[in-house]
Design an enzyme around this catalytic site. Structure first.
Site, PDB file in Angstrom:
ATOM      1  N   ASP A 131      15.225   0.015 -33.508  1.00  8.40           N
ATOM      2  CA  ASP A 131      16.555  -0.197 -34.088  1.00  8.40           C
ATOM      3  C   ASP A 131      17.278   1.140 -34.240  1.00  8.40           C
ATOM      4  O   ASP A 131      16.654   2.176 -34.467  1.00  8.40           O
ATOM      5  CB  ASP A 131      16.462  -0.928 -35.441  1.00  8.40           C
ATOM      6  CG  ASP A 131      15.526  -0.248 -36.428  1.00  8.40           C
ATOM      7  OD1 ASP A 131      14.403   0.147 -36.029  1.00  8.40           O
ATOM      8  OD2 ASP A 131      15.903  -0.081 -37.597  1.00  8.40           O
ATOM      9  N   GLU A 158      13.188  -0.207 -38.986  1.00  5.78           N
ATOM     10  CA  GLU A 158      12.831   1.038 -39.675  1.00  5.78           C
ATOM     11  C   GLU A 158      14.024   1.580 -40.441  1.00  5.78           C
ATOM     12  O   GLU A 158      13.878   2.092 -41.542  1.00  5.78           O
ATOM     13  CB  GLU A 158      12.329   2.080 -38.666  1.00  5.78           C
ATOM     14  CG  GLU A 158      11.648   3.307 -39.306  1.00  5.78           C
ATOM     15  CD  GLU A 158      12.617   4.403 -39.742  1.00  5.78           C
ATOM     16  OE1 GLU A 158      12.210   5.248 -40.573  1.00  5.78           O
ATOM     17  OE2 GLU A 158      13.791   4.411 -39.289  1.00  5.78           O
TER      18      GLU A 158
END
Lengths: 426, 426
Positions: free
Chosen positions: A107, A172
């Site tokens: 991400d 994350e």
């Protein structure tokens, strides 16, 4: 063990050199996938295919947000992960060796103000050996280094005793739900490397951090008689000043030498502000969202208490806050601080490998930001060390880029580290 | 002329007393219609029926936003008025008398923080003679006074020489497009009364105002190394301070005695703030929206220039602003300042009527906020005076209310004023 370096270094470098053009194109493709939160599926599926072709045991799974949210370490602004699968791929060892996780997140944060980007934020354009784009440094370049390390070892016919586990996780950037899910799924190892952008410094300690939301009250009124109301925006400037004082106090008492070089080791960042609904009304509510750094030697709870006290202290300078206390909520993301002892065997081995590949002594420091390493260390008993290509200074910035040469150097260090940590099987 | 007061005062008061219960229920219904921007149609249609039954010539029309937006005085955040018709109803006179517009707006501002309301914001609950709800004071109570004034005169069989025009317009809260449309449709008169909440003070002068939007730049960075970015939220506190200094300067030089009682005659109110997208990123952009008061003796353009200079001055105290100047945009709402001479015949007549009904001398003051009166005076050559029930202190606030008795008193004053201004036909 250093013999392994002598034996393999040249082969690995040569094989990496052959792969450079294809690997660069691969990274461009990754950047173009625009894997902002909720849009990770395309790249994860592409990676799954790639790893399968490499011969690894691939595991692509969708988290059950509702179930996962029951876990005390779960933090995420969402429960729907239907477009955000996690990925793990295991290179099974022959047995008897130490295992290693290579953990990275897929991400990326949003691009911010588009006008501040000189290039297409998701173009993957290459200028002077730098590949530009959101996520290039944080942390697709690092993930590519991990992947290449595995790929060249397999190209060269290496067999290992210990398992190598490549992980491409989601979430994350908002608290580690992806790595949490991987841990709960059973993935753990004798150690982990996380190639977040450290500019190839070695970070055994990782700052924790957590997100807060503040609600600052005002009292509404017509803007034409604004003196009859209380502006929540005006009150917010006092809150911002209180946060600045709190940040100063917390950093002044920090004595960890690993943080000596950082201007503000554990910052308090206000990232979002939102208040009022109508230009000609006095705003009665302002919301702020931010991130508070947590020192490796303090608990999340201690940091929360200190924030609470600092905000309560506002009542002494302004009675408005006595009657309308600022509300604090801890939400969304949270990164547990992590710490691996300096004399951990992987620390030594990694340092030697770094020196041998680069010809320079490694810089040991502490990460100014949280990573999924805290979760791996605290929850999965998997000591995690952060080291990767790319510079923090461009992560989360416009014009984010990564030097391609740094990725290939990191891949070489990782390949040799894997070889020495997991040991050749024959 | 004062004979008219003697002749009619008692009849009007008696007739009003008979209507109190029904009128109160009517107002409750109006408040419950929740006529926030874009939701005015229901109440406007209901009013159209009511006025038709009263025997007035009713005109309910839908503005063409695209066409209207070509007019230099047009300001609105929207072009689609398909749910927001305007309404005018004419009580045609027999001829030879002075005409009068009773202008009021049907749109109300949003409720703000629901939790600060003790009552249902759209409930119309009555406690101790006060009717609560958004729009009760600003300005459905005033509109009811206008309507009742017409209704009792018709009940009593009065015929007038001059026309009386009842107007229920949309969009006053965001710049007057409704009244602008009414003017362009041909509605004008020898004078106008606007029953905005003045607590029955008479306001011959009206402050102008306009909306601004500021863009404050920062430079994005990871929150963990926030010192490498520039926070647009931090920079915003300097902008807020500059606006406060500008407001102080502008008000200190204001010498109009009508404004002597007001703490800040022409305030600068920042009503909305919005910046940043991610808690752990340094915000690179903050937007603020607000309202700037314009003195009756200055032009909109002069006020704009002064704002521009104040923001340009920030560059002297911080070089960041030299490289990244704050951008100003004038958008949405705008109220042209208005001014009717103190010796205007309607001023005298209204003052006498007020004194006769209340037994007290009228207070002549200047409005601390803009109204549609500026447009009527400047564009339609219709001198507009603002006087109405309700107190400014509760307009745009939570727990907005209006005293029912004040509405009926205002209705009596308006009925007598109409009678004296437009003159009985026989």
């Amino acid at each position: 063990m250093a013999d392994l370096i002598q034996e393999w270094s040249e082969k690995i470098h040569k094989q990496l050199a052959r792969k450079q053009a294809a690997a660069t194109e691969l990274l461009q493709g990754w950047v173009r996938e625009q894997t902002v939160q909720g849009n990770e599926r395309g790249l994860q599926e592409q990676l799954a295919c790639y790893l399968q072709k490499l011969g690894l045991e691939v595991d692509l799974w969708y988290m059950d947000g509702k179930e996962l949210s029951q876990h005390p370490y779960f933090v995420s602004p969402r429960l729907d992960f239907s477009e955000s699968p996690n990925l793990a791929a295991v290179w099974k060892g022959t047995g008897g060796g130490r295992s290693l996780i290579l953990n990275g997140h897929v991400d990326v944060v949003p691009i911010g103000d588009r006008l501040q980007w000189k290039q297409d934020p998701f173009g993957g354009e290459i200028v002077d050996g730098k590949l530009y784009g959101r996520g290039s440094t944080d942390m697709k370049g690092g993930n590519l280094a991990s992947l290449l390390a595995i790929e060249v070892l397999r190209d060269l016919g290496v067999k290992l005793k210990g398992d190598v586990i490549f992980q491409s996780v989601v979430e994350e950037e908002s608290g580690g739900a992806g790595t949490l899910s991987a841990i709960l799924r059973g993935y753990r190892a004798d150690a982990a490397l996380i190639p977040e952008p450290t500019n190839m410094q070695i970070f055994p300690k990782q700052q924790g951090s957590m997100w807060f939301r503040l609600r600052i009250k005002g009292r509404s009124a017509h803007g034409g008689t604004r003196y009859e109301g209380v502006s929540a925006i005006e009150k917010s400037t006092q809150v911002l000043a209180a946060l600045a004082r709190l940040e100063k106090r917390r950093n002044e008492r920090l004595s960890d030498p690993l943080y000596a070089e950082l201007p503000i080791p554990i910052p308090i960042n206000v990232g979002v502000i939102e208040g009022g609904k109508w230009p000609s009304s006095v705003p009665d509510l302002v919301k702020m969202e931010g991130r508070m750094g947590v020192a490796p030697d303090e608990t999340m709870e201690q940091a929360k208490q200190e924030m609470k006290q600092a905000l309560a202290g506002l009542a002494e300078q302004d009675s408005w806050f006595a009657e309308h206390p600022v509300e604090v909520e801890w939400f969304g993301a949270q990164w547990v601080p992590g710490s691996v002892p300096s004399d951990h065997p992987l620390m030594r081995l990694l340092g030697e490998t770094f020196q041998s590949v680069t010809g320079k002594a490694p810089v040991i420091a502490a990460s100014p930001w949280g990573t999924d390493g805290g979760l791996l260390t605290a929850l999965a008993d998997t000591p995690a060390i952060v080291i990767g290509p790319g510079v923090t200074e461009v992560a989360h910035y416009p014009n984010e880029y990564i030097r391609l040469a740094d990725i290939f150097q990191c891949a070489a260090i990782f390949a040799l580290t894997i070889l020495r940590w997991c040991e050749p099987a024959e």
